[in-house]
Design a protein around this motif. Structure first.
Motif, PDB file in Angstrom:
ATOM      1  N   PHE A  33      44.186  45.858  43.578  1.00  0.00           N
ATOM      2  CA  PHE A  33      44.730  44.521  43.466  1.00  0.00           C
ATOM      3  C   PHE A  33      43.980  43.748  42.381  1.00  0.00           C
ATOM      4  CE2 PHE A  33      47.053  44.929  47.425  1.00  0.00           C
ATOM      5  CZ  PHE A  33      46.279  45.790  48.182  1.00  0.00           C
ATOM      6  N   TYR A  35      43.198  39.826  41.164  1.00  0.00           N
ATOM      7  CA  TYR A  35      43.230  38.432  41.567  1.00  0.00           C
ATOM      8  C   TYR A  35      42.735  37.552  40.425  1.00  0.00           C
ATOM      9  CZ  TYR A  35      43.830  39.560  46.555  1.00  0.00           C
ATOM     10  OH  TYR A  35      44.321  39.994  47.767  1.00  0.00           O
ATOM     11  N   GLN A  37      40.898  33.706  39.851  1.00  0.00           N
ATOM     12  CA  GLN A  37      40.211  32.602  40.505  1.00  0.00           C
ATOM     13  C   GLN A  37      39.947  31.534  39.453  1.00  0.00           C
ATOM     14  OE1 GLN A  37      36.403  33.532  42.383  1.00  0.00           O
ATOM     15  NE2 GLN A  37      36.725  31.941  43.906  1.00  0.00           N
ATOM     16  N   SER A  42      40.267  28.885  44.912  1.00  0.00           N
ATOM     17  CA  SER A  42      40.304  30.110  45.701  1.00  0.00           C
ATOM     18  C   SER A  42      40.927  31.232  44.859  1.00  0.00           C
ATOM     19  CB  SER A  42      41.114  29.869  46.967  1.00  0.00           C
ATOM     20  OG  SER A  42      41.140  31.022  47.769  1.00  0.00           O
ATOM     21  N   LEU A  43      41.208  32.348  45.485  1.00  0.00           N
ATOM     22  CA  LEU A  43      41.767  33.504  44.789  1.00  0.00           C
ATOM     23  C   LEU A  43      43.277  33.524  44.905  1.00  0.00           C
ATOM     24  CD1 LEU A  43      38.752  34.336  45.502  1.00  0.00           C
ATOM     25  CD2 LEU A  43      39.576  36.682  45.443  1.00  0.00           C
ATOM     26  N   LEU A  45      46.538  36.133  44.162  1.00  0.00           N
ATOM     27  CA  LEU A  45      46.912  37.511  43.857  1.00  0.00           C
ATOM     28  C   LEU A  45      47.847  37.551  42.661  1.00  0.00           C
ATOM     29  CD1 LEU A  45      46.821  40.515  44.689  1.00  0.00           C
ATOM     30  CD2 LEU A  45      48.763  40.048  46.204  1.00  0.00           C
ATOM     31  N   THR A  48      49.738  44.015  42.452  1.00  0.00           N
ATOM     32  CA  THR A  48      49.259  45.226  43.111  1.00  0.00           C
ATOM     33  C   THR A  48      49.534  46.398  42.197  1.00  0.00           C
ATOM     34  OG1 THR A  48      49.811  44.282  45.259  1.00  0.00           O
ATOM     35  CG2 THR A  48      49.460  46.656  45.174  1.00  0.00           C
ATOM     36  N   LEU A  92      39.398  39.209  39.097  1.00  0.00           N
ATOM     37  CA  LEU A  92      38.732  40.130  40.013  1.00  0.00           C
ATOM     38  C   LEU A  92      39.660  41.289  40.362  1.00  0.00           C
ATOM     39  CD1 LEU A  92      37.713  37.124  42.094  1.00  0.00           C
ATOM     40  CD2 LEU A  92      35.958  38.776  41.539  1.00  0.00           C
ATOM     41  N   LEU A 104      38.949  44.625  52.006  1.00  0.00           N
ATOM     42  CA  LEU A 104      38.963  44.601  50.558  1.00  0.00           C
ATOM     43  C   LEU A 104      37.536  44.625  50.027  1.00  0.00           C
ATOM     44  CD1 LEU A 104      41.628  41.971  49.402  1.00  0.00           C
ATOM     45  CD2 LEU A 104      41.749  44.451  49.234  1.00  0.00           C
ATOM     46  N   PHE A 106      35.516  44.062  46.391  1.00  0.00           N
ATOM     47  CA  PHE A 106      35.750  43.392  45.120  1.00  0.00           C
ATOM     48  C   PHE A 106      34.723  43.802  44.072  1.00  0.00           C
ATOM     49  CE2 PHE A 106      38.997  40.165  45.772  1.00  0.00           C
ATOM     50  CZ  PHE A 106      39.088  40.113  47.149  1.00  0.00           C
ATOM     51  N   GLY A 107      35.199  43.805  42.831  1.00  0.00           N
ATOM     52  CA  GLY A 107      34.258  43.868  41.729  1.00  0.00           C
ATOM     53  C   GLY A 107      33.601  42.504  41.568  1.00  0.00           C
ATOM     54  N   SER A 108      32.636  42.438  40.648  1.00  0.00           N
ATOM     55  CA  SER A 108      31.911  41.179  40.432  1.00  0.00           C
ATOM     56  C   SER A 108      32.713  40.185  39.610  1.00  0.00           C
ATOM     57  CB  SER A 108      30.584  41.440  39.737  1.00  0.00           C
ATOM     58  OG  SER A 108      29.753  42.229  40.564  1.00  0.00           O
TER      59      SER A 108
ATOM     60  N   TYR B  35      35.807  35.866  54.441  1.00  0.00           N
ATOM     61  CA  TYR B  35      34.972  36.377  53.363  1.00  0.00           C
ATOM     62  C   TYR B  35      33.998  35.286  52.930  1.00  0.00           C
ATOM     63  CZ  TYR B  35      38.200  40.309  52.618  1.00  0.00           C
ATOM     64  OH  TYR B  35      38.957  41.446  52.771  1.00  0.00           O
ATOM     65  N   GLY B  40      29.019  34.374  40.864  1.00  0.00           N
ATOM     66  CA  GLY B  40      28.896  35.568  40.044  1.00  0.00           C
ATOM     67  C   GLY B  40      29.231  36.861  40.751  1.00  0.00           C
ATOM     68  N   GLY B  42      32.002  39.007  43.694  1.00  0.00           N
ATOM     69  CA  GLY B  42      33.270  38.986  44.393  1.00  0.00           C
ATOM     70  C   GLY B  42      33.069  38.667  45.858  1.00  0.00           C
ATOM     71  N   LEU B  88      36.019  31.903  52.597  1.00  0.00           N
ATOM     72  CA  LEU B  88      37.458  32.076  52.427  1.00  0.00           C
ATOM     73  C   LEU B  88      38.051  32.795  53.623  1.00  0.00           C
ATOM     74  CD1 LEU B  88      37.107  33.423  48.802  1.00  0.00           C
ATOM     75  CD2 LEU B  88      38.280  31.288  49.343  1.00  0.00           C
TER      76      LEU B  88
END
Lengths: 115, 111
Positions: A33, A35, A37, A42-43, A45, A48, A92, A104, A106-108, B35, B40, B42, B88
């Motif tokens: 996914f 996203y 921000q 907030s995030l 989407l 997908t 993200l 989920l 997440f990457g940074s 969450y 910096g 996720g 969140l």
């Protein structure tokens, strides 16, 4: 768990250019996914990405603006095309992770600033 | 339309204080997740609640899912500076894998 590497971590770009963000996962995953921000928000989407099929975009996001590739089960890219300052956000990638694909990871994130 | 509304939007407290964050919706959810996101990074999953009325505890954090599965709360007891972050709530209104995130609560805990 799943470990996600996202590159670049940040970039400053000129309007009208494009940036491709890479997302590498340390295990094979079916669903990835993307996203967005926006600052202080907030995030949301974007889409997908499933391997072997076209990405599915959410309302308000289109393929021409945010083309996505998913060449295999561990990698995906998101391109932000023809950028404008309104595209300045954190992007993200995330995956549903093992063992039960119920959370989920997440990457940074990629901090994008468009001038 | 924002399906998941969180309140408060911002919270600034002293170490040792208690706080509660709320996540509300007009929709019924099969499950809901909380969450925490630090600058910096996720978001990182804290908990998943599935059953109406369910209460889960994670050290000083207490999560509750409303009886009607339309709302949830997160209570932090004796907040610490390490609790600082963006909280969140998230769920898929279609009961699938596409998580929609709430509006977020930004918590700042001062020493």
């Amino acid at each position: 768990s799943a470990v996600i590497s996202q590159k670049p971590s940040r970039d400053i770009c000129q309007r009208g250019t494009s940036l491709t963000i890479q997302c590498q996962v340390d295990s094979q995953v079916t669903m990835m996914f993307w996203y967005r921000q926006q600052p202080g928000q907030s995030l949301t989407l974007i889409a997908t990405a499933n391997q072997g099929s076209e990405a599915t975009y959410e309302s308000g996001f289109v393929i021409d603006k945010f083309p996505i590739s998913r060449p295999n089960l561990t990698f995906s890219t998101l391109t932000v095309s023809n950028m404008s300052p309104e595209d300045s956000s954190i992007y993200l990638c995330s995956v549903l992770g093992p063992p039960a694909n119920e959370k989920l990871f997440f990457g940074s994130g990629t901090q994008l600033s468009v001038l | 339309t924002q399906l998941l509304e969180q309140s408060p939007q911002f919270l600034s407290i002293q170490e040792g204080e208690n706080l509660t964050v709320y996540c509300n919706s007009s929709s019924v959810f099969s499950s809901l997740q909380w969450y925490r996101q630090e600058p910096g990074e996720g978001p990182v999953l804290l908990v998943t609640v599935v059953t109406g009325g369910e209460v889960k505890k994670l050290k000083r954090l207490t999560f509750q899912f409303g009886d009607a599965r339309k709302d949830s709360s997160l209570h932090i007891t004796a907040a610490q500076t390490g609790d600082t972050g963006l909280y969140l709530c998230a769920s898929d209104p279609r009961g699938g894998d596409k998580l929609i995130f709430g509006t977020g609560t930004r918590l700042q805990v001062f020493p």
